[in-house]
Write a protein that holds these residues in place. Structure first.
Motif, PDB file in Angstrom:
ATOM      1  N   ASN A 201       1.417   5.922  -7.628  1.00  0.00           N
ATOM      2  CA  ASN A 201       0.401   4.887  -7.419  1.00  0.00           C
ATOM      3  C   ASN A 201      -0.112   4.885  -5.969  1.00  0.00           C
ATOM      4  OD1 ASN A 201      -1.299   2.797  -8.181  1.00  0.00           O
ATOM      5  ND2 ASN A 201       0.191   1.230  -7.627  1.00  0.00           N
TER       6      ASN A 201
ATOM      7  N   GLU B  76       0.859  -1.186   0.000  1.00  0.00           N
ATOM      8  CA  GLU B  76       0.000   0.000   0.000  1.00  0.00           C
ATOM      9  C   GLU B  76       0.893   1.233   0.000  1.00  0.00           C
ATOM     10  OE1 GLU B  76      -3.520   2.106   2.637  1.00  0.00           O
ATOM     11  OE2 GLU B  76      -2.313   0.534   3.552  1.00  0.00           O
ATOM     12  N   ASN B  77       0.594   2.182  -0.878  1.00  0.00           N
ATOM     13  CA  ASN B  77       1.307   3.446  -0.916  1.00  0.00           C
ATOM     14  C   ASN B  77       0.437   4.519  -0.288  1.00  0.00           C
ATOM     15  OD1 ASN B  77       3.570   2.383  -2.237  1.00  0.00           O
ATOM     16  ND2 ASN B  77       2.595   2.613  -4.209  1.00  0.00           N
ATOM     17  N   ILE B  78       1.008   5.199   0.701  1.00  0.00           N
ATOM     18  CA  ILE B  78       0.293   6.197   1.488  1.00  0.00           C
ATOM     19  C   ILE B  78       0.978   7.542   1.298  1.00  0.00           C
ATOM     20  CG2 ILE B  78      -0.420   6.856   3.824  1.00  0.00           C
ATOM     21  CD1 ILE B  78       0.060   3.819   4.542  1.00  0.00           C
TER      22      ILE B  78
ATOM     23  N   THR C 127       4.375  -2.838   3.238  1.00  0.00           N
ATOM     24  CA  THR C 127       4.195  -4.223   2.828  1.00  0.00           C
ATOM     25  C   THR C 127       3.881  -5.026   4.081  1.00  0.00           C
ATOM     26  OG1 THR C 127       5.829  -3.927   1.083  1.00  0.00           O
ATOM     27  CG2 THR C 127       5.269  -6.192   1.661  1.00  0.00           C
ATOM     28  N   ARG C 128       2.690  -5.565   4.138  1.00  0.00           N
ATOM     29  CA  ARG C 128       2.285  -6.341   5.320  1.00  0.00           C
ATOM     30  C   ARG C 128       2.552  -7.812   5.045  1.00  0.00           C
ATOM     31  NH1 ARG C 128      -1.142  -2.912   8.686  1.00  0.00           N
ATOM     32  NH2 ARG C 128      -1.642  -1.058   7.477  1.00  0.00           N
TER      33      ARG C 128
ATOM     34  N   TYR D 189      -3.077   4.998  11.911  1.00  0.00           N
ATOM     35  CA  TYR D 189      -3.583   4.412  10.666  1.00  0.00           C
ATOM     36  C   TYR D 189      -3.157   2.949  10.540  1.00  0.00           C
ATOM     37  CZ  TYR D 189      -4.319   3.290   5.817  1.00  0.00           C
ATOM     38  OH  TYR D 189      -4.715   2.648   4.663  1.00  0.00           O
TER      39      TYR D 189
ATOM     40  N   ILE E  50      -9.040   6.365  -4.821  1.00  0.00           N
ATOM     41  CA  ILE E  50      -8.079   6.650  -3.757  1.00  0.00           C
ATOM     42  C   ILE E  50      -8.828   6.905  -2.461  1.00  0.00           C
ATOM     43  CG2 ILE E  50      -6.271   8.246  -3.002  1.00  0.00           C
ATOM     44  CD1 ILE E  50      -5.748   8.691  -6.072  1.00  0.00           C
ATOM     45  N   LYS E  51      -8.412   6.235  -1.410  1.00  0.00           N
ATOM     46  CA  LYS E  51      -9.015   6.410  -0.089  1.00  0.00           C
ATOM     47  C   LYS E  51      -8.447   7.692   0.522  1.00  0.00           C
ATOM     48  CE  LYS E  51      -9.055   4.048   4.382  1.00  0.00           C
ATOM     49  NZ  LYS E  51      -8.558   2.837   5.059  1.00  0.00           N
TER      50      LYS E  51
ATOM     51  N   GLN F  72      -2.573   4.822  -2.936  1.00  0.00           N
ATOM     52  CA  GLN F  72      -3.884   4.238  -2.636  1.00  0.00           C
ATOM     53  C   GLN F  72      -4.602   4.961  -1.506  1.00  0.00           C
ATOM     54  OE1 GLN F  72      -1.175   1.741  -2.527  1.00  0.00           O
ATOM     55  NE2 GLN F  72      -1.444   1.261  -4.672  1.00  0.00           N
ATOM     56  N   THR F  73      -3.824   5.578  -0.594  1.00  0.00           N
ATOM     57  CA  THR F  73      -4.405   6.225   0.579  1.00  0.00           C
ATOM     58  C   THR F  73      -3.751   7.579   0.797  1.00  0.00           C
ATOM     59  OG1 THR F  73      -4.784   4.066   1.617  1.00  0.00           O
ATOM     60  CG2 THR F  73      -4.846   5.993   3.064  1.00  0.00           C
TER      61      THR F  73
ATOM     62  N   SER G 219       5.555   3.296   1.681  1.00  0.00           N
ATOM     63  CA  SER G 219       5.164   2.033   1.053  1.00  0.00           C
ATOM     64  C   SER G 219       5.142   0.997   2.151  1.00  0.00           C
ATOM     65  CB  SER G 219       6.156   1.640  -0.038  1.00  0.00           C
ATOM     66  OG  SER G 219       6.115   2.580  -1.075  1.00  0.00           O
TER      67      SER G 219
END
Length: 112
Positions: free
Chosen positions: A61, A2-4, A29-30, A100, A83-84, A63-64, A27
């Protein structure tokens, strides 16, 4: 992954999304529910603008987005792009990001 994106000013969330002098991009990565990796970078704008921010959001890119103030039309545009956006959040970037990541951040929260 996820990119925040977090618009910042002096390590705090910037008052306005489109006029932030810097952005923090993370970025995440979980790898498991409890563990993951985070890489981060800070990008400084020579001349902050809504257009520069849009280009960066698309190029990275994202996402949040976690931000303080954002115009309604910008908010709606980003939502239409999938986009959130978590807005109306105030405080230093670190505790906001931590909230978050553990699922405790919602619009309107103040971390001062």
């Amino acid at each position: 992954m996820e990119n925040i994106l977090i618009p910042i000013m002096d390590n705090e969330l910037a008052p306005r999304f489109d006029l932030a002098p810097e952005v923090l991009i993370l970025s995440v990565t979980r790898e498991t529910s409890a563990m993951g990796r985070i890489s981060e970078k800070v990008i400084t704008f020579e001349a902050p603008s809504a257009e520069a921010m849009y280009r960066l959001v698309m190029a990275e890119n994202i996402q949040t987005i976690i931000c303080a103030g954002i115009e309604k039309e910008v908010f709606e545009f980003l939502k239409r792009k999938g986009i959130k956006v978590i807005d109306n959040v105030c405080g230093p970037a670190d505790p906001v990001l931590e909230a978050y990541l553990i699922g405790k951040l919602s619009p309107g929260q103040n971390y001062f």
